[in-house]
Design a protein around this motif. Structure first.
Motif, PDB file in Angstrom:
ATOM      1  N   MET A   1      -1.267 -17.374   8.329  1.00  0.00           N
ATOM      2  CA  MET A   1       0.173 -17.339   8.458  1.00  0.00           C
ATOM      3  C   MET A   1       0.803 -18.467   7.668  1.00  0.00           C
ATOM      4  O   MET A   1       0.486 -19.636   7.911  1.00  0.00           O
ATOM      5  N   PRO A   2       1.675 -18.166   6.695  1.00  0.00           N
ATOM      6  CA  PRO A   2       2.329 -19.232   5.940  1.00  0.00           C
ATOM      7  C   PRO A   2       3.322 -19.987   6.814  1.00  0.00           C
ATOM      8  O   PRO A   2       4.099 -19.380   7.563  1.00  0.00           O
ATOM      9  N   VAL A   3       3.291 -21.307   6.741  1.00  0.00           N
ATOM     10  CA  VAL A   3       4.179 -22.150   7.533  1.00  0.00           C
ATOM     11  C   VAL A   3       5.519 -22.273   6.829  1.00  0.00           C
ATOM     12  O   VAL A   3       5.587 -22.516   5.622  1.00  0.00           O
ATOM     13  N   GLY A   4       6.607 -22.105   7.598  1.00  0.00           N
ATOM     14  CA  GLY A   4       7.946 -22.256   7.052  1.00  0.00           C
ATOM     15  C   GLY A   4       8.391 -23.707   7.102  1.00  0.00           C
ATOM     16  O   GLY A   4       7.568 -24.626   7.174  1.00  0.00           O
ATOM     17  N   PRO A   5       9.694 -23.948   7.082  1.00  0.00           N
ATOM     18  CA  PRO A   5      10.201 -25.323   7.123  1.00  0.00           C
ATOM     19  C   PRO A   5       9.755 -26.039   8.394  1.00  0.00           C
ATOM     20  O   PRO A   5       9.676 -25.446   9.471  1.00  0.00           O
ATOM     21  N   ILE A   6       9.461 -27.322   8.254  1.00  0.00           N
ATOM     22  CA  ILE A   6       8.929 -28.134   9.354  1.00  0.00           C
ATOM     23  C   ILE A   6       9.981 -29.164   9.764  1.00  0.00           C
ATOM     24  O   ILE A   6      10.507 -29.894   8.922  1.00  0.00           O
ATOM     25  N   THR A   7      10.276 -29.215  11.062  1.00  0.00           N
ATOM     26  CA  THR A   7      11.110 -30.284  11.614  1.00  0.00           C
ATOM     27  C   THR A   7      10.222 -31.183  12.453  1.00  0.00           C
ATOM     28  O   THR A   7       9.608 -30.724  13.423  1.00  0.00           O
ATOM     29  N   LEU A   8      10.133 -32.445  12.084  1.00  0.00           N
ATOM     30  CA  LEU A   8       9.305 -33.412  12.798  1.00  0.00           C
ATOM     31  C   LEU A   8      10.198 -34.192  13.758  1.00  0.00           C
ATOM     32  O   LEU A   8      11.037 -34.992  13.338  1.00  0.00           O
ATOM     33  N   ILE A   9      10.042 -33.913  15.064  1.00  0.00           N
ATOM     34  CA  ILE A   9      10.790 -34.636  16.094  1.00  0.00           C
ATOM     35  C   ILE A   9       9.918 -35.802  16.530  1.00  0.00           C
ATOM     36  O   ILE A   9       8.912 -35.625  17.213  1.00  0.00           O
ATOM     37  N   LEU A  10      10.327 -36.998  16.120  1.00  0.00           N
ATOM     38  CA  LEU A  10       9.435 -38.152  16.130  1.00  0.00           C
ATOM     39  C   LEU A  10       9.859 -39.198  17.153  1.00  0.00           C
ATOM     40  O   LEU A  10      11.009 -39.671  17.136  1.00  0.00           O
ATOM     41  N   ASN A  11       8.961 -39.564  18.053  1.00  0.00           N
ATOM     42  CA  ASN A  11       9.173 -40.704  18.934  1.00  0.00           C
ATOM     43  C   ASN A  11       9.484 -41.928  18.074  1.00  0.00           C
ATOM     44  O   ASN A  11       8.751 -42.246  17.140  1.00  0.00           O
ATOM     45  N   GLY A  12      10.593 -42.604  18.389  1.00  0.00           N
ATOM     46  CA  GLY A  12      11.046 -43.716  17.546  1.00  0.00           C
ATOM     47  C   GLY A  12       9.999 -44.788  17.333  1.00  0.00           C
ATOM     48  O   GLY A  12       9.944 -45.415  16.271  1.00  0.00           O
ATOM     49  N   ARG A  13       9.138 -45.001  18.324  1.00  0.00           N
ATOM     50  CA  ARG A  13       8.110 -46.041  18.192  1.00  0.00           C
ATOM     51  C   ARG A  13       7.068 -45.687  17.145  1.00  0.00           C
ATOM     52  O   ARG A  13       6.374 -46.553  16.627  1.00  0.00           O
ATOM     53  N   ALA A  14       6.956 -44.378  16.833  1.00  0.00           N
ATOM     54  CA  ALA A  14       5.974 -43.950  15.831  1.00  0.00           C
ATOM     55  C   ALA A  14       6.545 -43.988  14.418  1.00  0.00           C
ATOM     56  O   ALA A  14       5.810 -43.814  13.443  1.00  0.00           O
ATOM     57  N   ALA A  15       7.858 -44.252  14.309  1.00  0.00           N
ATOM     58  CA  ALA A  15       8.500 -44.229  12.988  1.00  0.00           C
ATOM     59  C   ALA A  15       7.991 -45.327  12.073  1.00  0.00           C
ATOM     60  O   ALA A  15       8.153 -45.244  10.850  1.00  0.00           O
ATOM     61  N   VAL A  16       7.371 -46.362  12.646  1.00  0.00           N
ATOM     62  CA  VAL A  16       6.880 -47.477  11.823  1.00  0.00           C
ATOM     63  C   VAL A  16       5.469 -47.228  11.290  1.00  0.00           C
ATOM     64  O   VAL A  16       4.934 -48.077  10.568  1.00  0.00           O
ATOM     65  N   ASP A  17       4.870 -46.105  11.640  1.00  0.00           N
ATOM     66  CA  ASP A  17       3.511 -45.797  11.191  1.00  0.00           C
ATOM     67  C   ASP A  17       3.550 -45.401   9.713  1.00  0.00           C
ATOM     68  O   ASP A  17       3.990 -44.306   9.358  1.00  0.00           O
ATOM     69  N   GLU A  18       3.089 -46.295   8.871  1.00  0.00           N
ATOM     70  CA  GLU A  18       3.143 -46.059   7.428  1.00  0.00           C
ATOM     71  C   GLU A  18       2.295 -44.856   7.028  1.00  0.00           C
ATOM     72  O   GLU A  18       2.651 -44.103   6.112  1.00  0.00           O
ATOM     73  N   ARG A  19       1.175 -44.641   7.735  1.00  0.00           N
ATOM     74  CA  ARG A  19       0.324 -43.496   7.408  1.00  0.00           C
ATOM     75  C   ARG A  19       1.029 -42.178   7.712  1.00  0.00           C
ATOM     76  O   ARG A  19       0.828 -41.184   7.012  1.00  0.00           O
ATOM     77  N   LEU A  20       1.873 -42.175   8.749  1.00  0.00           N
ATOM     78  CA  LEU A  20       2.632 -40.961   9.056  1.00  0.00           C
ATOM     79  C   LEU A  20       3.655 -40.693   7.944  1.00  0.00           C
ATOM     80  O   LEU A  20       3.853 -39.553   7.527  1.00  0.00           O
ATOM     81  N   ARG A  21       4.287 -41.748   7.464  1.00  0.00           N
ATOM     82  CA  ARG A  21       5.236 -41.592   6.357  1.00  0.00           C
ATOM     83  C   ARG A  21       4.519 -41.005   5.138  1.00  0.00           C
ATOM     84  O   ARG A  21       5.058 -40.132   4.447  1.00  0.00           O
ATOM     85  N   GLU A  22       3.311 -41.486   4.893  1.00  0.00           N
ATOM     86  CA  GLU A  22       2.539 -40.965   3.763  1.00  0.00           C
ATOM     87  C   GLU A  22       2.195 -39.494   3.970  1.00  0.00           C
ATOM     88  O   GLU A  22       2.205 -38.698   3.016  1.00  0.00           O
ATOM     89  N   ALA A  23       1.889 -39.119   5.232  1.00  0.00           N
ATOM     90  CA  ALA A  23       1.560 -37.722   5.524  1.00  0.00           C
ATOM     91  C   ALA A  23       2.776 -36.829   5.302  1.00  0.00           C
ATOM     92  O   ALA A  23       2.650 -35.715   4.765  1.00  0.00           O
ATOM     93  N   VAL A  24       3.959 -37.301   5.697  1.00  0.00           N
ATOM     94  CA  VAL A  24       5.186 -36.535   5.446  1.00  0.00           C
ATOM     95  C   VAL A  24       5.374 -36.342   3.945  1.00  0.00           C
ATOM     96  O   VAL A  24       5.675 -35.238   3.463  1.00  0.00           O
ATOM     97  N   GLY A  25       5.188 -37.424   3.170  1.00  0.00           N
ATOM     98  CA  GLY A  25       5.319 -37.332   1.719  1.00  0.00           C
ATOM     99  C   GLY A  25       4.312 -36.378   1.107  1.00  0.00           C
ATOM    100  O   GLY A  25       4.639 -35.616   0.183  1.00  0.00           O
ATOM    101  N   SER A  26       3.087 -36.380   1.641  1.00  0.00           N
ATOM    102  CA  SER A  26       2.047 -35.498   1.123  1.00  0.00           C
ATOM    103  C   SER A  26       2.403 -34.036   1.356  1.00  0.00           C
ATOM    104  O   SER A  26       2.201 -33.185   0.474  1.00  0.00           O
TER     105      SER A  26
END
Length: 336
Positions: free
Chosen positions: A1-26
């Motif tokens: 199944m092809p994935v459509g647009p993704i909305t990431l609802i993110l706990n604010g404390r996780a926003a500082v995770d640089e690896r997560l930012r990299e995953a979003v960019g990837s």
């Protein structure tokens, strides 16, 4: 199944995770549309999920929104808020494009739902990166007095333990903080007299806790409803009787026995579509992180209420041979 647009609802404390930012960019570099919404206040996960679901409903049939995914990146409370919002917005899945699909990235203390689902809870960015490779499944949602929940509701001492666990201890010990808190306070605990009715069968006695699960884990990785599935139209109930300190470990031995297919000695475990817990006094409840208090707890199941992205081999999914109707596993013996 092809994935459509993704909305990431993110706990604010996780926003500082640089690896997560990299995953979003990837993901964006791979051609996926990813919108990030950070949560800073109580109720933000549900508000963001409702916003996305309402946009989806207004544009039903828009090919650009087919298979839109809402990823709950947080703890069990965040996941439950998002799932409940999808149910409340009418996300029943009548077709492959019925409503936004729930994805999970674990950033909580316990991560009980993600653990049961078979997701890599020790690597949240990896969870996000694998979203396009997961499979979409219809999932049931439980309800407690009309409130939707996707994982579990713990009533009695189990709810008290979750509420009283010290935040600093949780930060240091993770899910083990609940075990430590439970053992520390057990000698001061008095059981509650309850009547549990499951699809007509009845149990009465004094309990430390009653747990009703759509998922398998509660309290920081304890498989307290070890045979629960999210696609069988039933909830699993585990009755934990009042015991002394000397029998505390035996309760956990019982859970291990049930998980291995052996009969428990102290616990009563069953499965039903409708479960009612009636307490002689108000009983504390933890509903996927939300504290409640009531004397009468009525549970039922919304079948195929939402769609969820899970590994194809997730333990929460029934094997084809298991999708037949199942009977209760022991409810009916009255404990006086």
């Amino acid at each position: 199944m092809p994935v459509g647009p993704i909305t990431l609802i993110l706990n604010g404390r996780a926003a500082v995770d640089e690896r997560l930012r990299e995953a979003v960019g990837s993901l964006r570099d791979s051609g996926f549309q990813v919108d990030v919404r950070a949560c800073w206040e109580d109720g933000d996960p549900a508000r963001h999920a409702r916003d996305v679901a309402e946009i989806h409903a207004k544009r039903r049939g828009d090919a650009d929104l087919d298979n839109a995914v809402i990823v709950a990146a947080g703890g069990d409370g965040t996941i439950n808020e998002v799932a409940a919002a999808l149910v409340e917005c009418g996300g029943e899945c009548e077709s492959d494009a019925g409503g936004p699909i729930l994805g999970v990235v674990p950033y909580g203390t316990a991560n009980d739902f993600a653990t049961a689902a078979g997701l890599p809870v020790d690597d949240p960015p990896r969870c996000l990166l694998q979203i396009p490779d997961l499979t979409c499944h219809f999932a049931d949602v439980g309800r407690l007095n009309g409130r939707p929940f996707i994982n579990a509701a713990s009533a009695g001492y189990a709810a008290r333990v979750t509420t009283e666990a010290d935040p600093m201890v949780k930060k240091l010990l993770g899910g083990m903080a609940y075990w430590w808190t439970g053992l520390k306070n057990l000698s001061d605990t008095v059981g509650t007299e309850v009547t549990v009715t499951a699809d007509g069968d009845r149990w009465r006695g004094r309990v430390l806790a009653v747990v009703v699960g759509n998922g398998r884990y509660a309290g920081g990785g304890i498989a307290v409803t070890p045979h629960a599935r999210i696609d069988d139209g039933k909830l699993e109930v585990t009755i934990v009787p009042e015991v002394g300190v000397s029998e505390y470990k035996a309760l956990y031995d019982d859970l291990a026995a049930v998980a291995e297919g052996r009969d428990p000695k102290l616990l009563t475990i069953g499965r039903a579509e409708n479960i009612t817990i009636e307490a002689d006094a108000p009983i504390q409840v933890n509903l996927d992180g939300e504290p409640l208090t009531d004397r009468t707890l009525k549970f039922d199941v919304l079948r195929n209420a939402i769609r969820v992205l899970l590994p194809a081999t997730s333990p929460l999914l029934s094997a084809p041979s298991e999708r037949e109707e199942r009977s209760l596993l022991g409810i009916g013996a009255e404990r006086g």
